[in-house]
Design an enzyme around this catalytic site. Structure first.
Site, PDB file in Angstrom:
ATOM      1  N   GLU A  90       0.822  -1.205   0.000  1.00 37.20           N
ATOM      2  CA  GLU A  90       0.000   0.000   0.000  1.00 37.20           C
ATOM      3  C   GLU A  90       0.860   1.261   0.000  1.00 37.20           C
ATOM      4  O   GLU A  90       1.998   1.255   0.473  1.00 37.20           O
ATOM      5  CB  GLU A  90      -0.932  -0.016   1.218  1.00 37.20           C
ATOM      6  CG  GLU A  90      -0.220  -0.146   2.542  1.00 37.20           C
ATOM      7  CD  GLU A  90      -1.181  -0.444   3.695  1.00 37.20           C
ATOM      8  OE1 GLU A  90      -1.976  -1.391   3.584  1.00 37.20           O
ATOM      9  OE2 GLU A  90      -1.114   0.281   4.696  1.00 37.20           O
ATOM     10  N   CYS A 103       3.405   8.349   1.047  1.00 36.81           N
ATOM     11  CA  CYS A 103       4.139   7.428   1.916  1.00 36.81           C
ATOM     12  C   CYS A 103       4.278   6.111   1.166  1.00 36.81           C
ATOM     13  O   CYS A 103       3.282   5.441   0.896  1.00 36.81           O
ATOM     14  CB  CYS A 103       3.352   7.259   3.219  1.00 36.81           C
ATOM     15  SG  CYS A 103       4.091   6.118   4.358  1.00 36.81           S
ATOM     16  N   CYS A 114       8.121  -5.570  14.987  1.00 37.03           N
ATOM     17  CA  CYS A 114       7.848  -4.578  16.038  1.00 37.03           C
ATOM     18  C   CYS A 114       6.447  -4.843  16.615  1.00 37.03           C
ATOM     19  O   CYS A 114       5.510  -5.155  15.872  1.00 37.03           O
ATOM     20  CB  CYS A 114       7.930  -3.163  15.474  1.00 37.03           C
ATOM     21  SG  CYS A 114       9.573  -2.751  14.859  1.00 37.03           S
ATOM     22  N   CYS A 328      -0.388   1.508   9.247  1.00 35.54           N
ATOM     23  CA  CYS A 328       0.385   1.033   8.111  1.00 35.54           C
ATOM     24  C   CYS A 328       0.312  -0.494   8.025  1.00 35.54           C
ATOM     25  O   CYS A 328       0.595  -1.189   8.990  1.00 35.54           O
ATOM     26  CB  CYS A 328       1.821   1.478   8.272  1.00 35.54           C
ATOM     27  SG  CYS A 328       2.873   0.875   6.992  1.00 35.54           S
TER      28      CYS A 328
END
Lengths: 341, 220
Positions: A90, A103, A114, A328
């Site tokens: 994306e 982005c 993470c 994200c």
């Protein structure tokens, strides 16, 4: 067939030589690809017909249109690009007053694991090529009004340094898009050898995911800290000259009861002392099954004011796209699950 | 490219390079430094090939570094490593990293070559109070099985996803975690692929283990 789009000038020189074209043809091809933005080899009319035919036997331009879009009421758009089976990524387009930022993703999935990241839940599938990174920009309907690009989408850019450097070279070179490197920011969790290489080879801005100034806490949030501890990351950054136009910033997602108290303010100001930088506080966009929640607005505001009072330039990043899958990796993970079901 | 010549790697002699499972090798080289079990080294076959990170898989009293690697088809480094013979040279860094285990009671979870740091801990005598949950597809993938059986006894839990191994749990590590009560007091150490680490961590958190009790090592 291989794609021409996303090749650097050096790579195009090899391709031109293999096709029996004169040396200057490489730059002509680059201009067609990145200035004129042609969508067929046949449109490169100052290359000989025989040369174009030879190129077309082995190469395509290699553009991929987006495969879907989600649009927020605030104007933010999330575009999906599919580069094959299990290879959906994306790119987030974020319009703001006077600027439009894209982005971009650098990997399909991520290896870094993470605790707060949705992309990590996909595991790692592939590095994006420079073609696939740049295609997110080239195939963006809003490309002509883009002012900035940030490598902060899916993946760890410095785990795919080669393609990140190639794509940023194409964005900034005179034979490429000719952007100022000050319009580009590359974000990392702090893979030190690659970060050093990037700082030596590129002039783009650097953003580092910090999230807590304490080593033990950072190990719990970000496994990479076992390998590259925060104090070594900061030490490496401090060795670099930041007195000119290039900027370093630190991303700091605010987690309630985890990294948002006075100890963190004091330690942040201690470790960043003497470094010309900015701290960007970020509200945590919730992801499924996460033990973490975002700090309150009051806490974030207070955290900012106290850090500023200690001389650390601190801002709060505006939350965008909250009514779509803002975190994200969330949209592409849903797409991946949809395809697998 | 990040080259070995910029990373102060030392030239080290290869002592042994043996295949311990199909396409999985155990490489013994000269030791470049002291280490704490759980630490890693950078290693490459030649100074033009970027080094990769490998957990040390030997004991602190051994006079060599052992590493475990699986050969990646089309990879830049591991096909070269698999061709090494005793007496050949490799390039190694000193030991570094903090995936170490000072806790009294820990549950180790590993798949694939992620067994390496726990092998180092066991070979160094640091296995008291530890439980190992280990996942692999088939019997041959449980390399160094005898060492873990001997040292950990019933605290060594094997999860065999093909279901072919006797005295083992038939299923993946993640399924084992779902099927069993989680010890909420223990510390957990996870090592393996990013997917296994993230999935296992999510399951443990879902079962009430605090994320502050879980530390993970990832491969990249």
């Amino acid at each position: 067939m291989d794609a021409l789009y996303g090749k650097t000038l050096d790579e195009l020189k090899v391709i031109a030589a293999d096709a029996g074209l004169p040396a200057f043809a490489a730059k002509q091809i680059a201009v067609w690809l990145y200035h004129s933005e042609v969508d067929s080899i046949d449109a490169m009319t100052n290359i000989s017909k025989t040369g174009r035919e030879k190129l077309a036997k082995q190469y395509t331009i290699g553009l991929t249109p987006n495969s879907g879009v989600q649009e927020s009421t605030d104007g933010t758009k999330k575009y999906l690009f599919s580069y094959g089976i299990r290879r959906t990524i994306e790119a987030a387009y974020i319009p703001d007053e006077g600027r439009s930022t894209l982005c971009v993703s650098s990997q399909v999935g991520c290896k870094m694991g993470c605790l707060f990241c949705m992309t990590g839940k996909q595991g790692f599938q592939a590095h994006l090529t420079s073609n696939e990174i740049l295609n997110q920009i080239r195939s963006l309907p809003e490309k002509s009004i883009l002012t900035n690009v940030v490598y902060m989408g899916m993946g760890e850019p410095f785990d795919n340094l080669e393609n990140v450097l190639k794509s940023s070279e194409i964005l900034t070179a005179s034979w490429g898009y000719g952007w100022s490197p000050k319009r580009i920011t590359v974000s990392t969790i702090g893979i030190i050898p690659a970060m050093e290489e990037f700082l030596n080879k590129s002039q783009c801005h650097l953003a580092v995911s910090l999230h807590t100034p304490f080593e033990e806490e950072r190990r719990q949030l970000m496994p990479v800290n076992h390998v590259y501890p925060l104090h070594e990351v900061i030490q490496t950054i401090k060795k670099h000259d930041w007195t000119h136009q290039r900027r370093v910033s630190f991303e700091y997602i605010m987690f309630k009861g985890v990294n948002d108290d006075a100890r963190h303010i004091n330690e942040l100001s201690r470790i960043l002392h003497g470094l010309k930088c900015r701290v960007n506080l970020i509200r945590f966009h919730p992801i499924p099954d996460s033990p973490l929640t975002s700090s309150s607005e009051n806490t974030i505001q207070e955290f900012k004011e106290k850090l500023n009072a200690k001389g650390i330039l601190t801002t709060i990043r505006a939350s965008r796209g909250q009514d779509i899958d803002a975190a994200c990796g969330l949209l592409s993970t849903k797409e991946l699950l949809r395809k697998e079901s | 490219m990040i080259l070995a010549e910029k990373m102060s790697l030392k030239t080290c002699k290869v002592f042994e390079n043996s295949e311990v499972a199909p396409s999985v090798y155990y490489l013994k080289t000269e030791r470049t430094s002291d280490f704490i079990p759980g630490q890693m080294i950078r290693l490459t076959e030649n100074i033009k090939t970027p080094p990769r990170l490998y957990s040390i898989a030997s004991g602190i009293h051994d006079d060599y570094f052992g590493i475990i690697y699986s050969v990646v088809k089309g990879g830049k480094l591991t096909p070269l490593l698999s061709g090494l013979k005793p007496g050949d040279k490799v390039f190694c860094s000193s030991a570094f990293g903090s995936f170490t285990d000072p806790a009294k009671e820990t549950i180790w979870i590993a798949t694939g070559t992620g067994i390496a740091p726990f092998l180092s801990m066991v070979l160094s005598g640091l296995h008291s109070g530890k439980t190992l949950i280990r996942g692999a597809r088939q019997e041959s993938d449980f390399y160094f099985d005898e060492i873990f059986k001997l040292k950990l006894k019933d605290k060594y839990i094997r999860c065999c996803s093909s279901g072919e191994l006797q005295n083992s749990y038939h299923g993946r590590v993640t399924q084992y975690l779902w099927d069993h009560e989680a010890d909420k007091k223990s510390k957990y150490m996870l090592c393996g692929s990013a997917e296994m680490v993230v999935d296992s961590r999510d399951i443990l958190i879902n079962k009430g283990v605090s994320f502050t009790q879980i530390i993970s090592e990832i491969y990249f």
